[in-house]
Design an enzyme around this catalytic site. Structure first.
Site, PDB file in Angstrom:
ATOM      1  CG  LEU A 165      37.273  25.737  46.310  1.00 19.38           C
ATOM      2  CD1 LEU A 165      38.031  25.951  47.602  1.00 19.38           C
ATOM      3  CD2 LEU A 165      38.255  25.450  45.208  1.00 19.38           C
ATOM      4  CB  ALA A 166      34.630  24.297  51.797  1.00 20.32           C
ATOM      5  CB  ALA A 224      22.735  34.365  47.624  1.00 20.46           C
ATOM      6  CB  CYS A 278      34.733  33.014  51.774  1.00 23.52           C
ATOM      7  SG  CYS A 278      35.932  32.595  50.503  1.00 23.52           S
ATOM      8  CG  PHE A 279      31.432  32.118  55.772  1.00 23.58           C
ATOM      9  CD1 PHE A 279      31.159  31.777  54.455  1.00 23.58           C
ATOM     10  CD2 PHE A 279      31.281  31.148  56.742  1.00 23.58           C
ATOM     11  CE1 PHE A 279      30.742  30.496  54.115  1.00 23.58           C
ATOM     12  CE2 PHE A 279      30.861  29.867  56.421  1.00 23.58           C
ATOM     13  CZ  PHE A 279      30.602  29.542  55.111  1.00 23.58           C
ATOM     14  CE  LYS A 281      36.759  37.552  50.039  1.00 25.28           C
ATOM     15  NZ  LYS A 281      35.973  37.468  48.807  1.00 25.28           N
ATOM     16  CE  LYS A 341      37.040  23.728  56.523  1.00 25.07           C
ATOM     17  NZ  LYS A 341      36.274  23.718  55.254  1.00 25.07           N
TER      18      LYS A 341
HETATM   19  P1  NAD Z   1      44.574  34.288  47.176  1.00 26.17           P
HETATM   20  O1  NAD Z   1      44.969  35.555  47.802  1.00 26.17           O
HETATM   21  O2  NAD Z   1      44.984  32.984  47.771  1.00 26.17           O
HETATM   22  O3  NAD Z   1      45.093  34.263  45.643  1.00 26.17           O
HETATM   23  C1  NAD Z   1      44.972  35.309  44.763  1.00 26.17           C
HETATM   24  C2  NAD Z   1      46.253  35.399  43.940  1.00 26.17           C
HETATM   25  O4  NAD Z   1      46.073  36.355  42.891  1.00 26.17           O
HETATM   26  C3  NAD Z   1      47.479  35.866  44.723  1.00 26.17           C
HETATM   27  O5  NAD Z   1      48.492  34.884  44.655  1.00 26.17           O
HETATM   28  C4  NAD Z   1      47.900  37.177  44.025  1.00 26.17           C
HETATM   29  O6  NAD Z   1      49.299  37.339  43.959  1.00 26.17           O
HETATM   30  C5  NAD Z   1      47.319  36.987  42.640  1.00 26.17           C
HETATM   31  N1  NAD Z   1      47.099  38.236  41.903  1.00 26.17           N
HETATM   32  C6  NAD Z   1      46.479  39.368  42.329  1.00 26.17           C
HETATM   33  N2  NAD Z   1      46.428  40.275  41.339  1.00 26.17           N
HETATM   34  C7  NAD Z   1      47.034  39.709  40.264  1.00 26.17           C
HETATM   35  C8  NAD Z   1      47.276  40.152  38.930  1.00 26.17           C
HETATM   36  N3  NAD Z   1      46.867  41.342  38.519  1.00 26.17           N
HETATM   37  N4  NAD Z   1      47.937  39.319  38.094  1.00 26.17           N
HETATM   38  C9  NAD Z   1      48.339  38.093  38.498  1.00 26.17           C
HETATM   39  N5  NAD Z   1      48.117  37.616  39.738  1.00 26.17           N
HETATM   40  C10 NAD Z   1      47.475  38.415  40.618  1.00 26.17           C
HETATM   41  O7  NAD Z   1      42.976  34.341  47.030  1.00 26.17           O
HETATM   42  P2  NAD Z   1      41.958  33.091  46.950  1.00 26.17           P
HETATM   43  O8  NAD Z   1      41.650  32.586  48.315  1.00 26.17           O
HETATM   44  O9  NAD Z   1      42.435  32.149  45.907  1.00 26.17           O
HETATM   45  O10 NAD Z   1      40.654  33.828  46.441  1.00 26.17           O
HETATM   46  C11 NAD Z   1      40.531  34.286  45.106  1.00 26.17           C
HETATM   47  C12 NAD Z   1      39.083  34.663  44.857  1.00 26.17           C
HETATM   48  O11 NAD Z   1      38.244  33.493  44.986  1.00 26.17           O
HETATM   49  C13 NAD Z   1      38.521  35.674  45.839  1.00 26.17           C
HETATM   50  O12 NAD Z   1      37.640  36.529  45.144  1.00 26.17           O
HETATM   51  C14 NAD Z   1      37.751  34.832  46.823  1.00 26.17           C
HETATM   52  O13 NAD Z   1      36.672  35.538  47.394  1.00 26.17           O
HETATM   53  C15 NAD Z   1      37.213  33.729  45.952  1.00 26.17           C
HETATM   54  N6  NAD Z   1      36.948  32.457  46.653  1.00 26.17           N
HETATM   55  C16 NAD Z   1      37.793  31.980  47.610  1.00 26.17           C
HETATM   56  C17 NAD Z   1      37.542  30.758  48.224  1.00 26.17           C
HETATM   57  C18 NAD Z   1      38.458  30.198  49.280  1.00 26.17           C
HETATM   58  O14 NAD Z   1      38.109  29.220  49.902  1.00 26.17           O
HETATM   59  N7  NAD Z   1      39.638  30.756  49.511  1.00 26.17           N
HETATM   60  C19 NAD Z   1      36.432  30.000  47.854  1.00 26.17           C
HETATM   61  C20 NAD Z   1      35.592  30.516  46.863  1.00 26.17           C
HETATM   62  C21 NAD Z   1      35.861  31.733  46.270  1.00 26.17           C
HETATM   63  C1  UDX Z   2      33.244  28.673  52.556  1.00 27.26           C
HETATM   64  C2  UDX Z   2      32.086  27.980  51.814  1.00 27.26           C
HETATM   65  O1  UDX Z   2      31.723  26.783  52.525  1.00 27.26           O
HETATM   66  C3  UDX Z   2      32.499  27.645  50.389  1.00 27.26           C
HETATM   67  O2  UDX Z   2      31.385  27.096  49.687  1.00 27.26           O
HETATM   68  C4  UDX Z   2      32.957  28.924  49.706  1.00 27.26           C
HETATM   69  O3  UDX Z   2      33.375  28.642  48.392  1.00 27.26           O
HETATM   70  C5  UDX Z   2      34.076  29.586  50.486  1.00 27.26           C
HETATM   71  O4  UDX Z   2      33.652  29.822  51.841  1.00 27.26           O
HETATM   72  P1  UDX Z   2      35.488  27.845  53.736  1.00 27.26           P
HETATM   73  O5  UDX Z   2      35.496  29.198  54.339  1.00 27.26           O
HETATM   74  O6  UDX Z   2      36.713  27.356  53.053  1.00 27.26           O
HETATM   75  O7  UDX Z   2      34.310  27.734  52.637  1.00 27.26           O
HETATM   76  O8  UDX Z   2      35.135  26.751  54.852  1.00 27.26           O
HETATM   77  P2  UDX Z   2      33.770  26.320  55.577  1.00 27.26           P
HETATM   78  O9  UDX Z   2      33.803  24.856  55.714  1.00 27.26           O
HETATM   79  O10 UDX Z   2      32.581  26.899  54.966  1.00 27.26           O
HETATM   80  O11 UDX Z   2      33.955  26.912  57.042  1.00 27.26           O
HETATM   81  C6  UDX Z   2      33.922  28.307  57.312  1.00 27.26           C
HETATM   82  C7  UDX Z   2      33.964  28.537  58.808  1.00 27.26           C
HETATM   83  O12 UDX Z   2      32.740  28.140  59.420  1.00 27.26           O
HETATM   84  C8  UDX Z   2      35.065  27.756  59.534  1.00 27.26           C
HETATM   85  O13 UDX Z   2      35.663  28.565  60.515  1.00 27.26           O
HETATM   86  C9  UDX Z   2      34.306  26.610  60.157  1.00 27.26           C
HETATM   87  O14 UDX Z   2      34.955  26.094  61.288  1.00 27.26           O
HETATM   88  C10 UDX Z   2      32.988  27.271  60.516  1.00 27.26           C
HETATM   89  N1  UDX Z   2      31.864  26.342  60.642  1.00 27.26           N
HETATM   90  C11 UDX Z   2      31.468  25.600  59.582  1.00 27.26           C
HETATM   91  C12 UDX Z   2      31.158  26.279  61.839  1.00 27.26           C
HETATM   92  O15 UDX Z   2      31.489  26.953  62.808  1.00 27.26           O
HETATM   93  N2  UDX Z   2      30.075  25.435  61.932  1.00 27.26           N
HETATM   94  C13 UDX Z   2      29.652  24.670  60.881  1.00 27.26           C
HETATM   95  O16 UDX Z   2      28.655  23.949  61.036  1.00 27.26           O
HETATM   96  C14 UDX Z   2      30.379  24.761  59.664  1.00 27.26           C
END
Ligand code: NAD
Ligand code: UDX
Length: 469
Positions: A165-166, A224, A278-279, A281, A341
């Site tokens: 998800l984004a 990837a 995400c990106f 990291k 964003k």
């Molecule tokens: P987040 O920081 O918003 O949420 C993580 C939560 O986990 C926090 O609230 C924290 O308190 C809790 N936590 C940590 N350790 C814990 C434990 N031992 N027990 C219970 N709770 C605990 O992070 P996020 O953005 O939801 O990302 C989570 C994962 O998903 C990451 O690995 C991230 O890379 C991945 N991910 C994020 C996105 C995104 O758009 N944010 C998209 C795809 C994947």
């Molecule tokens: C991204 C991936 O899209 C999603 O699949 C993954 O699960 C988590 O990381 P997110 O970071 O939430 O999602 O948003 P995304 O829409 O991908 O945008 C990331 C950044 O790229 C933003 O700062 C956005 O403004 C920028 N962006 C995006 C651009 O600069 N140009 C584009 O064409 C698209």
């Protein structure tokens, strides 16, 4: 396969919250409990007026329908683990700040403590699902921890189910995912566990969109996908610099290139630089993984995607200084947008912070407006980004306001850092009337109609356009 009746999700953040809320909505027969150690986060998820801890369009409606029915939020991690058949581990995996791999590798200690907790308290067999983004082969470490610490008779199957998800479109992405990826060991038990999770998604995701693969492929595919998405942005941003130097227009180039069906039109929007949690990291994670596997050329290749992003942010800041007659010291700049964003209140790795930090280094005064980001969050981000500044010094140079017109009043320049739609609807004539002259607009998001603004009298600089200011 196990008939999943109770799900526990460890981690109530941007991923765990929306993902498992949607599972609860779509699977009324399954009880879903989302747990977190952070009490105030859980309180917000449970708040009577639905002031949820994260802003995501459509999320409140989902939580309203399912909360209290088959969706629960709690800090009682042990109870939820114990009751469940299937556990999502959806905790944060930030870039390590210190120690081996600092600045690159993923900090896996949250994943490890959640895994250890599962081993310590589970009294029956479970399917454990990696939802967090992790380096390739993390599932193996989780298995070792679980098997070395579990109670006799408990068996754990480990799956990888990365989330794509984004932010800003999370609910729609979850309702209609391009694909759901499930990785498992290719043993009969592994395939059974995979089928059990596929059955959960089968409640609303068409079968052909649920891809089942090996564990390591699944883990690596997540890194990837993010690396390749970010690479597209860095590629287009690299070309935007050529556009500015030659008079070409990056929007026209993106359009022309994207028309090739092999390339496709999405994710080719030039910008002030990508942000988000995400990106960067995940690419650094991939770089670190490549280096640990003794593949330095592969590491260097992906590293360049992040380097180009840093270059884009500093190039944009520099062009603001150069255009404002080579000095912004003592000048007043409005920054519109702080989120990484549009349609999110999330500020992790937002380009806006880098720009503001660069403007402050020149001792410019900055006024910020964002429709969704909390003021306290902005101060926290700025203090972290400017460790040499005290909060008092920062507050002398930075003002945060609640209205875009007010932000621009008496300023020499307006910088658009986030593509919020409402910036399109600003009454630019009024903005112009109240700005110092010459009045500059720097569009880091290809958002505004530059010609229209020029007719009003603005001097406009748009990223990726080599036209007169
Ligand atoms: P987040 O920081 O918003 O949420 C993580 C939560 O986990 C926090 O609230 C924290 O308190 C809790 N936590 C940590 N350790 C814990 C434990 N031992 N027990 C219970 N709770 C605990 O992070 P996020 O953005 O939801 O990302 C989570 C994962 O998903 C990451 O690995 C991230 O890379 C991945 N991910 C994020 C996105 C995104 O758009 N944010 C998209 C795809 C994947
Ligand atoms: C991204 C991936 O899209 C999603 O699949 C993954 O699960 C988590 O990381 P997110 O970071 O939430 O999602 O948003 P995304 O829409 O991908 O945008 C990331 C950044 O790229 C933003 O700062 C956005 O403004 C920028 N962006 C995006 C651009 O600069 N140009 C584009 O064409 C698209």
């Amino acid at each position: 396969p196990v008939n999943v009746k109770k799900i526990c999700c460890i981690g109530a953040g941007y991923v765990g919250g929306p993902t498992c809320a949607v599972i609860a909505l779509k699977c009324p027969q399954i009880q879903v409990t989302i747990v977190d150690l952070n009490q105030s986060r859980i309180d917000a998820w449970n708040s009577p007026d639905f002031s949820l801890p994260i802003y995501e369009p459509g999320l409140v409606e989902v939580v309203k329908q399912a909360r209290g029915r088959n969706l629960f939020f709690s800090t009682d991690v042990d109870k939820a683990i114990n009751e469940s058949d299937l556990i999502f581990v959806s905790v944060n995996t930030p870039t390590k700040k210190t120690g081996v791999g600092a600045g690159f590798g993923a900090d896996l200690h949250y994943v490890e403590s959640a895994t250890r907790r599962i081993a310590a308290v589970a009294t029956s067999s479970k399917i454990v699902v990696e939802k967090s983004t992790v380096p390739c082969r993390t599932a193996e470490s989780m298995r070792t921890i679980l098997e070395s610490n579990c109670r006799p008779g408990c068996h754990f199957d480990i799956l990888s189910n990365p989330e794509f998800l984004a932010e800003g479109t999370a609910i729609n992405d979850l309702f209609k995912p391009d694909r759901v990826l499930i990785g498992s060991l290719q043993t009969p038990e592994g395939k059974n566990a995979s089928a059990a999770l596929a059955g959960v998604y089968g409640n609303w995701v068409p079968k052909e969109r649920v891809l089942t693969v090996g564990l390591w492929s699944s883990e690596l595919s997540k890194l990837a996908a993010n690396a390749m998405l970010a690479q597209r942005i860095s590629s287009i941003n690299a070309l935007s610099a050529i556009c500015e130097a030659t008079g070409a227009n990056i929007d026209e180039v993106s359009h022309a290139v994207g028309f090739d069906s092999r390339i496709g039109p999405k994710f080719l929007k030039a910008s002030v630089g990508f942000g988000g949690s995400c990106f960067q990291k995940d690419i650094l994670n991939l770089v670190y993984l490549s280096e640990s596997l003794h593949l330095p050329e592969v590491a260097a290749y992906w590293r360049q995607v992040v380097d180009m992003n840093e270059y884009q942010k500093s190039r944009f800041s520099r062009s603001v200084v150069e255009t404002l007659f080579n000095t912004i010291t003592g000048k007043h700049i409005a920054v519109l947008g702080f989120a990484f964003k549009a349609d999110t209140g999330d500020t992790r790795e937002t380009a806006a912070v880098t720009l503001i930090r660069n403007f402050l280094a020149e001792r410019a005064y900055v006024t910020v407006y964002d429709p969704k980001v909390e003021v306290s969050q902005m101060w926290q981000d700025l203090t972290e980004a400017c460790p040499d500044w005290t909060l008092e010094q920062l507050q002398k140079y930075v003002t945060i306001v609640h209205d875009p017109i007010e932000a621009c009043k008496d300023k020499e320049a307006v910088v658009i850092a986030t593509e919020w739609k409402e910036f399109l609807e600003i009454d630019w004539q009024t903005v112009y009337n109240h700005m110092s002259k010459p009045a500059f607009v720097f569009d880091g998001r290809l958002l505004v109609d530059a010609e229209k603004l020029r007719k009003i009298g603005f001097k406009v600089k748009v990223i990726g356009r080599g036209e007169r200011v």
